[in-house]
Design an enzyme around this catalytic site. Structure first.
Site, PDB file in Angstrom:
ATOM      1  N   ASP A 285      -6.873   3.248  -3.985  1.00 41.18           N
ATOM      2  CA  ASP A 285      -7.099   2.109  -3.308  1.00 41.18           C
ATOM      3  C   ASP A 285      -6.255   1.009  -3.731  1.00 41.18           C
ATOM      4  O   ASP A 285      -6.296   0.366  -4.899  1.00 41.18           O
ATOM      5  CB  ASP A 285      -8.544   1.708  -3.303  1.00 41.18           C
ATOM      6  CG  ASP A 285      -9.009   0.880  -1.975  1.00 41.18           C
ATOM      7  OD1 ASP A 285      -8.292  -0.108  -1.683  1.00 41.18           O
ATOM      8  OD2 ASP A 285     -10.069   1.027  -1.321  1.00 41.18           O
TER       9      ASP A 285
ATOM     10  N   THR B 191      -8.953  -1.213   3.965  1.00 38.80           N
ATOM     11  CA  THR B 191      -9.162  -0.064   3.437  1.00 38.80           C
ATOM     12  C   THR B 191     -10.070   1.025   4.307  1.00 38.80           C
ATOM     13  O   THR B 191      -9.228   2.284   4.693  1.00 38.80           O
ATOM     14  CB  THR B 191     -10.396  -0.342   2.419  1.00 38.80           C
ATOM     15  OG1 THR B 191      -9.959  -1.103   1.434  1.00 38.80           O
ATOM     16  CG2 THR B 191     -11.149   0.791   1.822  1.00 38.80           C
TER      17      THR B 191
ATOM     18  N   ASP C  84      -8.014  -1.219  -6.377  1.00 41.40           N
ATOM     19  CA  ASP C  84      -8.240  -2.554  -5.341  1.00 41.40           C
ATOM     20  C   ASP C  84      -9.196  -3.607  -6.062  1.00 41.40           C
ATOM     21  O   ASP C  84      -8.860  -4.840  -5.595  1.00 41.40           O
ATOM     22  CB  ASP C  84      -8.936  -2.015  -4.080  1.00 41.40           C
ATOM     23  CG  ASP C  84      -8.895  -2.734  -2.869  1.00 41.40           C
ATOM     24  OD1 ASP C  84      -7.747  -3.124  -2.545  1.00 41.40           O
ATOM     25  OD2 ASP C  84     -10.015  -3.143  -2.661  1.00 41.40           O
TER      26      ASP C  84
ATOM     27  N   ASP D 152      -4.601   3.533   0.760  1.00 43.51           N
ATOM     28  CA  ASP D 152      -4.654   3.371   2.037  1.00 43.51           C
ATOM     29  C   ASP D 152      -3.910   1.736   2.114  1.00 43.51           C
ATOM     30  O   ASP D 152      -3.918   1.691   3.479  1.00 43.51           O
ATOM     31  CB  ASP D 152      -6.179   2.761   1.975  1.00 43.51           C
ATOM     32  CG  ASP D 152      -6.733   2.093   1.058  1.00 43.51           C
ATOM     33  OD1 ASP D 152      -6.098   1.729   0.074  1.00 43.51           O
ATOM     34  OD2 ASP D 152      -7.797   1.352   0.866  1.00 43.51           O
TER      35      ASP D 152
HETATM   36 ZN   LIG Z   1      -8.520  -0.513   0.379  1.00 44.09          ZN
END
Ligand SMILES: [Zn+2]
Ligand code: SF4
Length: 558
Positions: free
Chosen positions: A50, A91, A297, A344
């Protein structure tokens, strides 16, 4: 493994925040990619990091050790020209795109959360009132892929093998576990943000599998609390000591441990148990495991992409991936495993970092922006709605003239004790006009003349009880009737006043010579707002007959 050309071909527009890198470990000669596509791997592992920018692979390449990212970079196929062809990467859409090969217009996941016009509230991309969470005592709704409009890699794999393939997905975040899993996943697992315990939803199964229950029961999350995260030089980067969150309550696992490499380790530990106990890679058909690693993330949002912590995070993850790939080698055999790595979305440089390099950048005040947007929208589409609660006299009202008049009026009445509470005054008058109630101001404002503070002829203010009544009958109705008739007989300004029905000499008391110019302008402005509001309410009524808004105003129909 096939991806739609839409997602993998070169994009016309290269977006540095959305670089995708896909790397395959080829099961035969690295250059013979056709044979790789013809192979029948026992297990496909798709790892999503992420908020991991494509350039991180080159930025840290020299510092990566053996067996982690380098295993893929040195022995895999590196697709560097992969981009998300949309700017606002997030995301949920990113994960849905990666696994469905469609964009939001195709898979329907337009954001992490959005306004549900039927429920009249924000909803997340995966929350589902028809499901319950499993593995935690919580009354909150569960989650499922019910908002997805496109099937996924796992779904196609299930179809192609008549369900023989097993499909699982794992992430700290529900959306990042559920969307990659698709509809047909055997299970998607994510964590309870507070405790870190692994959970799923009744969409997949009524109970956690025994091995997952055992994992939670062993309190495997506990060992990651109260630890120091240090970089390679031994410098302390952050600690996972228990602390309070912004709202004063105890911060949970997701917030504290989640922003450190310990949480990546925790996720990969769980993924290992899953591979072992679900016998992934040992079935009749190719199995699929999607792992979305969230901690990069969570940390990235706090410190930005160029902080020392982010580089330490990437290097720590490199070692954690090396350990995980080593595990896969022993458990399934790397020759039987395809590994794909992607992200992502990326992240832009922090404004302060860009400014240091003289690159134009600004911090955005999201709250202020929202106010500005709302004001502009209100002015354009439903100016009167802003007047429904007159305290919201914001810039962007119906027209500059009305705004100026209202401001003058508010300023005047704020300083004039004749109107005790200006806000209520405007609200009442507006509601009366909008609801077609034609009671006089005396009635609307429930003023009893006998107790009414009033302006004297000397421009001073008199307290109640000290005036001479024009009538021996001081009851409100009689008093107003008598007073207004006298004004008309005296040919006061009220005779030609368009507001006499609603006013009935209210502002002339007790001085018939009082100039009502300002009052009339105020009435005009409020009436214009009331008319617009009436139209807006009627429009809403037609769109939604159950609208509560129709109940505004004393004369409005229920
Ligand atoms: Zn994300
Ligand atoms: S606004 Fe003034 S002129 Fe008009 S009815 Fe009221 S008191 Fe009379």
């Amino acid at each position: 493994m096939r991806f739609s050309p839409r997602a993998t071909t070169a994009c016309r527009r290269f977006l540095p925040l959305a670089v995708i890198v896909l790397i395959f470990i080829l099961t035969s000669a690295p250059t013979a990619s056709a044979s790789a596509y013809n192979a029948h791997p026992k297990l496909v592992v798709v790892i999503i990091i992420d908020q991991f920018r494509g350039d991180y692979l080159e930025r840290y390449r020299d510092q990566f050790g053996e067996g982690g990212f380098r295993l893929l970079l040195d022995h895999g196929a590196n697709f560097t020209d992969c981009n998300y062809d949309y700017a606002n990467t997030r995301t949920a859409p990113g994960h849905a795109t990666l696994f469905s090969a469609a964009y939001s217009s195709g898979h329907g996941i337009v954001a992490n959360e959005w306004w549900d016009s039927k429920k009249k509230k924000m909803v997340t991309s995966v929350e589902d009132d028809n499901t319950k969470l499993v593995g935690i005592a919580d009354d909150k709704a569960g989650a499922s892929p019910h908002n997805l409009l496109a099937d996924t890699l796992g779904d196609e794999l299930k179809l192609a093998t008549q369900g023989k393939s097993r499909v699982f997905s794992v992430s700290l975040k529900d959306r990042a576990a559920i969307l990659p899993g698709g509809f047909a996943a055997d299970a998607a697992f994510w964590i309870d943000p507070k405790s870190g315990a692994w959970i799923t939803s009744t969409y997949y199964r009524p109970n956690l599998p025994k091995w997952a229950q055992d994992f939670n029961a062993a309190n495997r999350a506990t060992k990651y609390w109260d630890r120091d995260w240090k970089n390679a030089n031994g410098d302390l980067l952050r600690s996972t000591a228990h602390r309070k969150g912004k709202d004063g309550s105890d911060a949970g696992f997701y917030d504290v441990v989640g922003s450190t490499p310990f949480a990546n380790e925790y996720e990969l530990e769980f993924a290992k148990e899953l591979v072992i106990y679900e016998n992934l890679g040992a079935g009749q058909a190719t199995d699929l495991l999607a792992i979305s690693l969230s901690p990069n993330d969570i940390l990235g949002h706090q410190v930005g992409p160029d902080s020392p912590e982010m580089s330490a995070m990437a290097l720590a993850l490199d070692r954690e991936l090396a350990d995980f790939f080593n595990f896969l080698g022993h458990q399934v055999g790397l020759a039987n495993t395809w590994i794909a790595l992607s992200a992502d979305h990326g992240v832009s440089a922090l404004p302060d970092a860009a400014k240091k390099l003289r690159i134009p950048a600004a911090n955005l005040d999201a709250g202020k922006l929202e106010t500005q947007i709302n004001s502009a929208l209100t002015a354009k589409f439903s100016p009167a709605i802003a007047l429904r609660l007159p305290v919201r006299l914001l810039p962007g009202q119906p027209s500059p003239e009305v705004l100026i008049e209202l401001t003058e009026a508010v300023n005047f009445y704020l300083r004039d004790p004749m109107v005790e509470t200006p806000v209520e005054f405007f609200h009442s008058v507006l509601a009366s006009m909008c609801g077609a109630g034609d009671g006089s101001l005396w009635l609307i404002l429930e003023e009893d003349p006998a107790l009414f503070l009033h302006r004297g002829v000397d421009d001073g203010f008199k307290l109640p009880g000290g005036f001479t009544s024009p009538s021996s009958d001081l009851s409100s109705t009689k008093f107003v009737e008598t007073w207004f008739r006298r004004l008309l007989e005296q040919k006061a300004e009220c005779v030609t006043c368009p507001w006499q029905q609603i006013c009935q000499g209210y502002f002339k008391w007790p001085d018939p010579a009082y100039d009502c110019g300002g009052v009339k302008r105020l009435f005009s402005a409020i009436k214009a707002a009331a008319d617009e509001m009436g139209l807006e309410l009627a429009r809403r009524d037609r769109a939604d007959p159950s609208a509560e808004l129709a109940k505004v105003g004393p004369g409005a129909s229920p």
